[in-house]
Design a protein around this motif. Structure first.
Motif, PDB file in Angstrom:
ATOM      1  N   ILE A 119       0.841  -1.202   0.000  1.00 38.92           N
ATOM      2  CA  ILE A 119       0.000   0.000   0.000  1.00 38.92           C
ATOM      3  C   ILE A 119       0.875   1.251   0.000  1.00 38.92           C
ATOM      4  CG2 ILE A 119      -0.346   0.228   2.517  1.00 38.92           C
ATOM      5  CD1 ILE A 119      -3.104   0.727  -0.033  1.00 38.92           C
ATOM      6  N   LEU A 120       1.969   1.223   0.762  1.00 38.65           N
ATOM      7  CA  LEU A 120       2.791   2.426   0.864  1.00 38.65           C
ATOM      8  C   LEU A 120       3.562   2.689  -0.428  1.00 38.65           C
ATOM      9  CD1 LEU A 120       4.040   2.110   4.536  1.00 38.65           C
ATOM     10  CD2 LEU A 120       2.364   3.703   3.637  1.00 38.65           C
ATOM     11  N   GLU A 121       3.849   1.635  -1.168  1.00 31.85           N
ATOM     12  CA  GLU A 121       4.540   1.855  -2.435  1.00 31.85           C
ATOM     13  C   GLU A 121       3.562   2.161  -3.564  1.00 31.85           C
ATOM     14  OE1 GLU A 121       7.540  -1.139  -2.990  1.00 31.85           O
ATOM     15  OE2 GLU A 121       8.738  -0.187  -1.428  1.00 31.85           O
ATOM     16  N   ASN A 122       2.281   2.084  -3.262  1.00 30.67           N
ATOM     17  CA  ASN A 122       1.281   2.463  -4.261  1.00 30.67           C
ATOM     18  C   ASN A 122       0.566   3.757  -3.898  1.00 30.67           C
ATOM     19  OD1 ASN A 122       1.124   0.497  -6.476  1.00 30.67           O
ATOM     20  ND2 ASN A 122       0.929  -0.936  -4.783  1.00 30.67           N
ATOM     21  N   LEU A 123       1.224   4.568  -3.065  1.00 38.92           N
ATOM     22  CA  LEU A 123       0.602   5.816  -2.623  1.00 38.92           C
ATOM     23  C   LEU A 123       0.237   6.730  -3.794  1.00 38.92           C
ATOM     24  CD1 LEU A 123       2.535   6.962   0.559  1.00 38.92           C
ATOM     25  CD2 LEU A 123       0.169   6.234   0.389  1.00 38.92           C
ATOM     26  N   HIS A 124       0.996   6.610  -4.873  1.00 43.25           N
ATOM     27  CA  HIS A 124       0.730   7.499  -6.005  1.00 43.25           C
ATOM     28  C   HIS A 124      -0.664   7.261  -6.586  1.00 43.25           C
ATOM     29  CE1 HIS A 124       2.559   3.827  -7.639  1.00 43.25           C
ATOM     30  NE2 HIS A 124       1.697   3.995  -8.614  1.00 43.25           N
ATOM     31  N   LYS A 125      -1.227   6.080  -6.309  1.00 45.82           N
ATOM     32  CA  LYS A 125      -2.591   5.835  -6.784  1.00 45.82           C
ATOM     33  C   LYS A 125      -3.615   6.587  -5.951  1.00 45.82           C
ATOM     34  CE  LYS A 125      -1.770   1.281  -8.695  1.00 45.82           C
ATOM     35  NZ  LYS A 125      -2.000  -0.148  -8.486  1.00 45.82           N
ATOM     36  N   LEU A 126      -3.237   6.889  -4.720  1.00 41.79           N
ATOM     37  CA  LEU A 126      -4.132   7.637  -3.848  1.00 41.79           C
ATOM     38  C   LEU A 126      -4.056   9.130  -4.140  1.00 41.79           C
ATOM     39  CD1 LEU A 126      -3.825   6.143  -0.251  1.00 41.79           C
ATOM     40  CD2 LEU A 126      -5.848   6.258  -1.670  1.00 41.79           C
ATOM     41  N   ASP A 177       0.234  17.803   4.318  1.00 42.31           N
ATOM     42  CA  ASP A 177      -0.816  17.025   3.639  1.00 42.31           C
ATOM     43  C   ASP A 177      -0.428  15.554   3.575  1.00 42.31           C
ATOM     44  OD1 ASP A 177      -2.175  19.355   3.187  1.00 42.31           O
ATOM     45  OD2 ASP A 177      -1.224  19.703   1.240  1.00 42.31           O
ATOM     46  N   LEU A 178       0.830  15.343   3.267  1.00 38.24           N
ATOM     47  CA  LEU A 178       1.323  13.976   3.118  1.00 38.24           C
ATOM     48  C   LEU A 178       1.204  13.208   4.435  1.00 38.24           C
ATOM     49  CD1 LEU A 178       2.954  11.928   1.354  1.00 38.24           C
ATOM     50  CD2 LEU A 178       4.974  12.878   2.421  1.00 38.24           C
ATOM     51  N   VAL A 179       1.648  13.850   5.510  1.00 31.84           N
ATOM     52  CA  VAL A 179       1.596  13.201   6.821  1.00 31.84           C
ATOM     53  C   VAL A 179       0.149  12.940   7.224  1.00 31.84           C
ATOM     54  CG1 VAL A 179       2.075  13.559   9.266  1.00 31.84           C
ATOM     55  CG2 VAL A 179       3.809  14.095   7.582  1.00 31.84           C
ATOM     56  N   ILE A 180      -0.727  13.875   6.898  1.00 31.62           N
ATOM     57  CA  ILE A 180      -2.142  13.680   7.234  1.00 31.62           C
ATOM     58  C   ILE A 180      -2.734  12.534   6.417  1.00 31.62           C
ATOM     59  CG2 ILE A 180      -4.441  14.758   7.081  1.00 31.62           C
ATOM     60  CD1 ILE A 180      -3.085  17.377   7.948  1.00 31.62           C
ATOM     61  N   LEU A 181      -2.338  12.454   5.138  1.00 33.09           N
ATOM     62  CA  LEU A 181      -2.811  11.340   4.309  1.00 33.09           C
ATOM     63  C   LEU A 181      -2.370  10.004   4.913  1.00 33.09           C
ATOM     64  CD1 LEU A 181      -3.981  10.210   1.548  1.00 33.09           C
ATOM     65  CD2 LEU A 181      -1.618  10.255   0.769  1.00 33.09           C
ATOM     66  N   LEU A 182      -1.092   9.939   5.286  1.00 32.12           N
ATOM     67  CA  LEU A 182      -0.565   8.701   5.864  1.00 32.12           C
ATOM     68  C   LEU A 182      -1.305   8.350   7.150  1.00 32.12           C
ATOM     69  CD1 LEU A 182       3.251   9.168   5.291  1.00 32.12           C
ATOM     70  CD2 LEU A 182       1.836   7.371   4.340  1.00 32.12           C
ATOM     71  N   SER A 183      -1.538   9.352   7.979  1.00 35.50           N
ATOM     72  CA  SER A 183      -2.235   9.103   9.242  1.00 35.50           C
ATOM     73  C   SER A 183      -3.661   8.630   8.984  1.00 35.50           C
ATOM     74  CB  SER A 183      -2.272  10.364  10.089  1.00 35.50           C
ATOM     75  OG  SER A 183      -0.984  10.880  10.253  1.00 35.50           O
ATOM     76  N   SER A 184      -4.275   9.177   7.938  1.00 38.33           N
ATOM     77  CA  SER A 184      -5.670   8.838   7.694  1.00 38.33           C
ATOM     78  C   SER A 184      -5.827   7.400   7.213  1.00 38.33           C
ATOM     79  CB  SER A 184      -6.277   9.798   6.666  1.00 38.33           C
ATOM     80  OG  SER A 184      -5.788   9.483   5.388  1.00 38.33           O
ATOM     81  N   ILE A 185      -4.769   6.797   6.711  1.00 34.11           N
ATOM     82  CA  ILE A 185      -4.901   5.393   6.328  1.00 34.11           C
ATOM     83  C   ILE A 185      -4.228   4.479   7.355  1.00 34.11           C
ATOM     84  CG2 ILE A 185      -5.183   5.816   3.850  1.00 34.11           C
ATOM     85  CD1 ILE A 185      -2.222   5.068   3.508  1.00 34.11           C
ATOM     86  N   GLY A 186      -3.966   5.024   8.523  1.00 31.58           N
ATOM     87  CA  GLY A 186      -3.467   4.181   9.611  1.00 31.58           C
ATOM     88  C   GLY A 186      -1.958   4.057   9.672  1.00 31.58           C
ATOM     89  N   TYR A 187      -1.252   4.853   8.885  1.00 30.02           N
ATOM     90  CA  TYR A 187       0.212   4.795   8.917  1.00 30.02           C
ATOM     91  C   TYR A 187       0.778   6.120   9.410  1.00 30.02           C
ATOM     92  CZ  TYR A 187      -0.016   0.380   6.500  1.00 30.02           C
ATOM     93  OH  TYR A 187      -0.265  -0.920   6.187  1.00 30.02           O
ATOM     94  N   GLU A 188       0.488   6.420  10.646  1.00 24.60           N
ATOM     95  CA  GLU A 188       0.950   7.698  11.176  1.00 24.60           C
ATOM     96  C   GLU A 188       2.458   7.662  11.364  1.00 24.60           C
ATOM     97  OE1 GLU A 188      -1.092   9.081  14.690  1.00 24.60           O
ATOM     98  OE2 GLU A 188       0.668  10.267  15.199  1.00 24.60           O
ATOM     99  N   PRO A 189       3.172   8.599  10.742  1.00 32.03           N
ATOM    100  CA  PRO A 189       4.618   8.601  10.923  1.00 32.03           C
ATOM    101  C   PRO A 189       5.012   9.095  12.308  1.00 32.03           C
ATOM    102  CG  PRO A 189       3.965  10.361   9.438  1.00 32.03           C
ATOM    103  CD  PRO A 189       2.720   9.652   9.830  1.00 32.03           C
TER     104      PRO A 189
END
Lengths: 61, 795
Positions: free
Chosen positions: B101-108, B137-149
């Protein structure tokens, strides 16, 4: 007889070429993460498999 | 209620189950993540692994500081007009779905150009376009899918960290030279007086010489440096005979080919260096995803919200917080400095600091210490100290954090090496003296031959392979050591000191005992239903532990934060809370956490919370007491003493009310008396003790999340196997001693050739790899055997 010089030169050059390739590979960080690529390699199939499946389901709907 | 587990995160769904597209979800967060993925054709995420996700956490406002350019600058790896590159640490990365999922972030999000996971380090490297997108924005996107940095103070100067790849280069060079030299020296092994061989001999020999140059001067440099440092400190470490051997090999070989005395030992030389480097490489097993050097910086945020005089909220770097600054701490944020609470209700979770997970309530005017996590609502505080001077962080100014443990300890190999080196030198000189009398022309030959053949390659390899192997066996059963040296120190300890809270007790469960007059059925119902309405952690714990029958709705319910609860139903009223709140005056000094109950203003009794000890602790202590002094060193009060005395052997010492510095000093004192101390702890308050002890083991419920600086990290479930781990470390010392014996045997054979002046290059070229390889095989098989015999491998 001096063919041995040619052979030696060739064999050492080939060896050095591989050695340089190895050094470049390290420099590029290929040895930094030895685990993730082994998993990533397997994903390619998954994606290909998935896409036709998706199209079919949308057609059914 | 159902027993199904969440499709996204795998947690039990419980009563708030949500069913969406025929799938069960435990909460809206998980459902939302699923929706995001299914809208973007990313449901393959769930095909790779079952329930791989994490609940997205509430991050509102948490990452506002990423708008600040100076802070952002510290995090970015690269930045130009429209591209930024950042590496983020994401603790939740744990399976192949995560990588996918993290390597396909560009699809999101199309602004993300490229993302790559390093699974071992749990980092994600992202390239993104900055035209319409920002780091926040990026960090918020990651957090919103459960991958909070995880962005903390440690990242502050993380930039430009160079990865050390020297060992690869050195191994490459040594291996390259070893292989080529072997080919070139092969013809001469058979020593036939063949015409063409004689003609090209010089060429072959000089080629070998040139191949060996980078081996001696680059690949083997560490051995020379270490030997030099050892001699400077008047220590004959194992690298002294090795460096001597390499030097003599090189000089003798060069002289040999210069004056056509022989073909030299370049093959042995490069082979020796190659094998030694392989040993080094093998021993240097590291757990990239764990950090053994953590201090408070790993837990502290990079920035906090400061309130300016004009009541404006601005992000400010933690290091810039000064005395008198007013700070806003939101829910789930960490308090970075000591201060005074001004506004709001603080429910502080000090589990980072003490390992104790129950929250502490504070009201405005109270002093609050750094390291606590706010767990409800927003509070406002005034800083009274800077970060470095705060109560918790001061501990790190202790000298113990500056000194390295290695300096206090001489390894087994180095102890052997001292005698070994002296013996070899004596043999060398005696043999030379003998030959000076008998046949002076051979004297120098014999002298160098002894030093060459005695080069302790096999001895130097014993420890790295034994320990390296055991390190891996330990790792498989969730016991992670910082380095191989820890095993050796572990084998020699005689005192084991345990922290109590979080180490011997489990953080997740507790037991409750009721004392007082018995409650009747109606009172019980009322009690249950009153507790049900409260979100206080103690109420939740109590509610989970009592029967949940007859759920009714109360006529009246009130929660006085920091005091207690009141509930009314028909004519009955119940009060639950502190002794004062329920009107009970005679409370004995509080040692344990308790909750008091009164009905219709009549005092009934109290519920007292006891810690539960991990299963098998009692058994473990009984096994350990035969060989070790056991001490419980706790920061808590004596409330649990009676309970502890019951389950632990009588020889155990109990010491309570210890501050972090006290723990450190206690260990220091015992070490000065000659004790070898192992400290087992968990919280940051044990950090000093862990650093001071000879072996500091951090216990962790979740090894990915938290552990202070230490020598080893142990999964909490493995604590009961501690005796087996120690036993295995002792067995490994035995293995090393046996392999020393084996290598002495080879040395004696080699010395026979050397002393009698018949050492041919071919003998050295056979003996050296033979001894090294047999040592590697022996130690590997033996350690596997030790690992199996102790059932350290997971079933």
């Amino acid at each position: 007889m001096s063919v041995i010089y040619v052979l030696l030169a060739v064999s050492i050059i080939v060896a050095v070429v591989f050695f340089v390739a190895f050094v470049i590979a390290i420099k590029k960080g290929q040895y930094d993460d030895s685990y993730t690529p082994s998993i990533r390699m397997l994903f390619e199939d998954e994606i290909v498999k998935e896409q036709p499946k998706k199209i079919r389901t949308t057609k059914k709907d | 209620m159902s027993n199904s587990s969440c499709f996204h995160c795998g947690d039990p769904c419980g009563k708030n189950e949500i069913i969406f597209q025929e799938k069960n979800f435990c909460c809206h967060g998980c459902k939302t993540v699923f929706e995001i993925f299914s809208e973007n054709d990313l449901t393959c995420y769930y095909d790779l692994e079952q329930s791989p996700g994490a609940q997205p956490s509430d991050i509102q406002g948490k990452f506002n500081f990423l708008d600040d350019d100076i802070i952002k600058e510290k995090l970015l790896e690269f930045k130009d007009d429209n591209l930024e590159i950042v590496s983020l640490n994401i603790p939740h990365i744990h399976c192949s779905s995560c990588i996918w999922i993290l390597e396909n972030l560009h699809k999101l999000k199309s602004d993300i150009v490229f993302s790559q996971v390093d699974f071992g380090k749990k980092t994600l490297r992202i390239h993104y376009n900055t035209a319409h997108y920002s780091l926040k924005d990026l960090v918020i996107l990651l957090s919103s899918i459960g991958y909070e940095p995880n962005i903390n103070l440690e990242n502050f100067n993380a930039k430009n960290q160079k990865i050390d790849r020297q060992i690869y280069y050195k191994l490459g060079i040594a291996g390259f030279a070893f292989g080529n030299i072997m080919f070139l020296s092969f013809p001469e092994y058979f020593d036939v007086d063949e015409f063409w061989l004689e003609t090209y001999k010089p060429l072959f020999r000089w080629l070998m010489f040139f191949f060996s140059l980078p081996v001696v001067f680059y690949a083997a440099r560490d051995f020379f440096v270490s030997a030099f440092n050892g001699l400077k400190a008047k220590l004959l470490n194992i690298d002294v005979p090795i460096a001597l051997g390499i030097l003599v090999l090189f000089l003798r070989s060069t002289v040999d080919i210069m004056f056509d005395l022989g073909s030299g030992f370049f093959d042995s030389l490069s082979g020796l260096v190659f094998f030694l480097l392989v040993g080094k490489f093998f021993q240097a097993k590291t757990y990239n995803f764990l950090s053994f050097e953590r201090d408070y910086k790993s837990y502290f945020p990079m920035a906090v919200t400061k309130l300016t005089k004009s009541n404006e909220e601005i992000p400010v770097q933690v290091y810039d917080v000064k005395k008198g600054d007013r700070l806003i701490i939101r829910n789930q944020e960490l308090i970075p400095v000591d201060g005074v609470l001004i506004n709001g209700i603080a429910k502080l979770d000090y589990s980072f600091v003490t390992g104790e997970s129950k929250t502490v309530n504070k009201v405005s005017g109270d002093k609050i210490y750094s390291g606590a996590k706010q767990t409800s609502g927003v509070i406002e505080m005034e800083a009274i100290k800077s970060v470095e001077q705060s109560y918790l962080t001061q501990l790190w100014s202790n000298d113990v954090f500056k000194e390295k443990k290695t300096k206090r300890f001489t390894s087994l190999t180095n102890r052997i090496s001292k005698h070994f080196t002296l013996t070899i030198l004596i043999i060398a000189f005696l043999a030379t003296a003998y030959w000076l009398i008998v046949d002076p022309s051979l004297a120098l030959n014999v002298f160098t031959a002894v030093l060459i053949i005695a080069c302790p390659c096999a001895i130097a390899l014993s420890a790295p392979f034994t320990f390296g192997n055991l390190l891996r066996i330990y790792g498989k059963s969730k016991f992670y050591l910082k380095n191989a040296e820890v095993i050796e120190r572990m084998a020699s300890i005689d005192t084991i000191i345990f922290d109590k809270t979080g180490t011997l007790t489990s953080n997740n469960s507790g037991t409750v005992k009721y004392e007082g007059s018995i409650l009747n059925a109606e009172e019980k119902i009322l009690l249950t239903n009153t507790l049900r309405g409260s979100n206080h952690p103690l109420s939740r714990t109590l509610y989970d532990l009592i029967d949940k029958k007859n759920l009714i709705s109360l006529d009246y319910f009130e929660e006085n934060i920091g005091h207690g609860l009141t509930g009314t139903y028909h004519h009955d009223a119940v009060k639950i809370g502190s002794a004062n709140y329920v009107g009970y005056k005679k409370d004995s000094p509080k040692l344990n956490t308790s909750v008091h109950v009164s009905t219709n203003n009549e005092y009934k009794g109290k519920f007292t919370f006891y810690n539960t000890y991990r299963k098998g602790v009692s058994q473990l202590f009984r096994v350990l007491k035969k060989h070790y002094d056991l001490v419980i060193l706790s920061g808590d009060n004596q409330g649990d003493l009676e309970n502890l005395k019951k389950i632990l052997p009588s020889k155990t010492k109990f010491i309570f009310n210890q501050k972090p510095e006290d723990k450190l000093d206690y260990i220091k004192y015992h070490q000065s008396e000659g004790a070898q101390v192992m400290m087992i702890g968990d919280g940051l308050n044990d950090a000093g003790a862990l650093a001071q002890s000879d072996v500091g083991i951090a216990i962790s419920e979740n090894i990915n999340v938290f552990s202070p600086a230490c020598d080893a990290i142990m999964d909490a479930s493995q604590l009961i196997k501690l005796d087996k781990y120690i036993k295995a470390s002792k067995s490994s010392i035995k293995i090393i001693k046996w392999s020393f014996l084996l290598s002495f045997l080879y040395n004696i054979i080699g010395l026979y050739f050397a002393v009698t002046g018949q050492l041919e290059p071919v003998v050295a070229a056979i003996l050296m790899p033979l001894s090294s390889i047999s040592i590697v095989v022996f130690t590997t098989i033996a350690t596997q055997f030790v690992g199996r015999a102790l059932e350290l491998k997971p079933e």
